[in-house]
Design a protein around this motif. Sequence first.
Motif, PDB file in Angstrom:
ATOM      1  N   TYR A   1      26.160 -16.904 -28.830  1.00  0.00           N
ATOM      2  CA  TYR A   1      26.032 -17.671 -27.592  1.00  0.00           C
ATOM      3  C   TYR A   1      24.849 -17.181 -26.767  1.00  0.00           C
ATOM      4  O   TYR A   1      24.500 -15.991 -26.798  1.00  0.00           O
ATOM      5  N   PRO A   2      24.239 -18.080 -26.002  1.00  0.00           N
ATOM      6  CA  PRO A   2      23.155 -17.642 -25.113  1.00  0.00           C
ATOM      7  C   PRO A   2      23.701 -16.741 -24.014  1.00  0.00           C
ATOM      8  O   PRO A   2      24.877 -16.828 -23.640  1.00  0.00           O
ATOM      9  N   ILE A   3      22.826 -15.860 -23.520  1.00  0.00           N
ATOM     10  CA  ILE A   3      23.215 -14.889 -22.492  1.00  0.00           C
ATOM     11  C   ILE A   3      22.347 -15.105 -21.260  1.00  0.00           C
ATOM     12  O   ILE A   3      21.116 -15.118 -21.354  1.00  0.00           O
ATOM     13  N   LEU A   4      22.975 -15.277 -20.123  1.00  0.00           N
ATOM     14  CA  LEU A   4      22.267 -15.475 -18.859  1.00  0.00           C
ATOM     15  C   LEU A   4      22.442 -14.252 -17.970  1.00  0.00           C
ATOM     16  O   LEU A   4      23.561 -13.778 -17.762  1.00  0.00           O
ATOM     17  N   CYS A   5      21.318 -13.750 -17.459  1.00  0.00           N
ATOM     18  CA  CYS A   5      21.352 -12.750 -16.393  1.00  0.00           C
ATOM     19  C   CYS A   5      20.728 -13.391 -15.157  1.00  0.00           C
ATOM     20  O   CYS A   5      19.680 -14.042 -15.249  1.00  0.00           O
ATOM     21  N   ASP A   6      21.342 -13.225 -13.993  1.00  0.00           N
ATOM     22  CA  ASP A   6      20.914 -13.963 -12.801  1.00  0.00           C
ATOM     23  C   ASP A   6      19.719 -13.338 -12.079  1.00  0.00           C
ATOM     24  O   ASP A   6      19.259 -13.862 -11.068  1.00  0.00           O
TER      25      ASP A   6
END
Length: 950
Positions: free
Chosen positions: A793-798
């Motif tokens: 899965y893609p990983i998002l960091c804000d």
Amino acid sequence: MLEGNYKKFYDEIKSTIEASRLYTDEIRNLGYGTDAGFYRLIPQIIVRAKNESEVQKALLLANKYALPVTFRAAGTSLAGQAITDSILIVAGKNWEDYEVLKDGDVIRMQPGIVGARVNQILAPYGRKLGPDPASINSAMIGGIVMNNASGMNCGTHENSYKTILSARLIFADGTVLDTGSYESKKNFMKTHASFIQKIEEMRDRVRANQTLADRIRHKYSIKNTTGLSINPFIDYTDPFQIIVNLMVGSEGTLAFMSELTMKTVVNPKFKASAMIYFHDIVSACKSVLSMKLGPVHGAEMLDRVALRSVENADGIPPFIKDFPDGVTAILVETLASSKAELYANIKEIKSLLKGFETVRPIEFTDKVEEYSKYWNIRKGVFPAVGGLREKGTTCIIEDVAFHLKDLPQATADLQDLIAKYGYKDGVIYGHALEGNFHFIFNQNFDKPEELEQYKSFMAEVDHLVVDKYDGSLKAEHGTGRNMAPFVKHEWGEEAYQLMKEIKQLFDPKKLLNPGVIINDDPDCYIKNFKTLAPVHEIVDTCIECGFCEVNCLTAGYSLSARQRTVVQREIRRLEMTGEDAGRLEALRKGFVYLGEQTCAGDGLCATSCPVGIDTGKYIKYLRSLNVAGDRPQKQSQWVADNFHKLGPVIRGSLNFVNGVHTVMGSTLLGAVAGGFRTLSGKTIPLWTPAMPKGANAPKPHPVNKENPLKVVYFPSCIAQTMGPAKGDPYKQPLHIVTQNLLEKAGYEVIFPEKMSSLCCGTPWESKGFTKQADQKSSELEAALNKASEGGKYPILCDTSPCLYRMRRVMDAKLKLYEPVEFIYEFIMDKLTFTKVNEVVAIHATCTTTKMGLTPQLRAVAEACAQQVVMPGEVGCCGFAGDRGFNFPEINQYALRKLRPVLNEGKVVAGYSNSRTCEIGLSHNGGVPYQSIIYLVDRVTQAKYFSEELV
């Protein structure tokens, strides 16, 4: 310690200019004693003047005490014309005003504005500057004009000499003349009648001397910056216009130019370029003679060694590495007002080249992203070649011009001459369409025989260019110190005496940049060479060109990236030689604040460095040495091991301060907090009204396994602890809004386990704790790997800076995204956007810029708001994690141009992608800045929801 007249000068000038803009310390005198050339002189006093009256005062005092003065803008000059061992007046960061006139046909500018910035300003009008030197992204307009720098396409028809209209000048006696003002010229006629009479007398004498006049015309039929410009006497009648054009190429030896007005030129909409490869340098030059007859607007030659220096650069095709010796490239550009005209031009150019055998088929491209890489590579050849030199050698660049008919044979002769003297890394490249070539070679001056080698080589260059081909020893880099002894030989006695007359008229006491252009010392070009002591592999390839400074946020405040390297090299040299222990200690002590503490470490300097030197990375290396002791390592390790305990403490502290803020108000709390900071010796961090309150900790929830659309969301430690500020329009913590946005787009959000213990490692890395930084990033990587099921899965960091480090150090199988990137690629097609009727600002953080995501940031913002402002001269904000709390002056300096742009544009809010950066932007911009995620969440609806409404 200043002595004699220098002390008297300083004591008087400080009543006019505050001490913060007068430098006499060892470290800044050394830093400013360097330009892009291969000489170094150390100034006694540096004056960072910010207006005409301050320059006048400095010149009057220099005149009073008979002290030489040199002027500098960006310091990208190559011939030793911007250095001095006396007084240096720097006219850069404080001299950037401009006014666009006549719908872009004319522009009035101060000397400190960067050439590329001028072209940005002119772009909406379809215009640009005439001169286009390779250094235009860093060189300032004052230096461009004062050196008559021309460049790749302007030739002699659109250079500074041909496009300058008028100027404001400050003469050595402090007199101001504005040649664009009738009143100013009228007053000057009264006060300086003899000056004008002398100009007219010289004009009439030159015109009456047919032999000299013809000689001048012939010499300036090609590029020529050897000596002072004497062509105004035959090109113009008006004495004031003659004065203006005498200034072009005068290198600060005649007067200070505080303002100039120039004609602009058309910037055609349609462009195409081709890198054409020939078997040898002679056939390449002959092809240029043919292309000169067609619609070719630029033809840049790169010999085999030049190609080798850039063969690993982005945009250069891999097959270049396989070329045999002798292969020479011509980078060709053609311009047009329509696509049809452009294609017709390409067809004609190919027809002109039918008789030439090329190594590969000729392929033109009209794609900006492709041909821009070619031209950026060409602009970076000099620093790239310099970066390949052996340690301890000096990179020397010369530029000559030949009449085009002589070009093939003259170039072959020059190549043979370079080989004769054993310069195996000697490079020939440059503006073939104008017969103007640069040649670069690396020279060691440690031994007498090496100095003799250089002297003999330059003597033969002089003979080849002047005696054999009657060319120009200096075509566009200026005479400076390194060609001053050869001016008389190139021009002859009569013309040389005319130049000396001009100098005597403008500067009778010979105080303005003495030793430059006119120099009676025949050996001046072999004195005062730089030393380039090796200090670390990160920066050893630096040739001190100064291209980094346009992206160094502390340039003009403390030290620039270039100056940090200069100082470290001198520290290393003193350590190796054991000389001058007092000076060594002064440099070390001064570097703590000016060099180390005030460096943001953002690495943007590398983006404009042709060889990619990241001075911020080097500063972090130095910080790692500073914290190598047992105590700081143990403290850092405790924080890393107990990171989960810090979150509640930080949240509680922020909420307590926010409560006090609510009770006391911004003004009173600001005064109290400022007082405590002062009493603590600035060890207590700065409080501002933009300080956020604490954020509630994220609460993971069960994951719906049936939903195939999943994303791993890692709220950065900053987002987990810092919420909105008191005055922010959006009141929820970022992690809640981000989760809401993702779920609105249909994503099932997965949080990594034990989030309160996780960190990317950036806070440790920035302080030099590399071991702990790597520990934290490894822990985070393991958690993300598990949450994403091995990268499924893609990983998002804000937070963009956190993501940037994660992407650098983590396994490539993890698909890592920062906010703008994820929104642009995965969310925009899943939501309905309704633009708000507001003017909003966006800020590209340094990591956004380095990851090439600025266009996506703008695209996302423009999908959200009717009008988007991105201030053109605001780069890294300088907050640099927590550095903005402890050294807020850097944040303030970096954002000094932000508030006026926001006020002028009537901006109501700003958006970025790093919470600490947003704190600094809010404080210094006067409008609240928050994450772009807030704006996207505000203006979007799920598509299925909007369709149901319909």
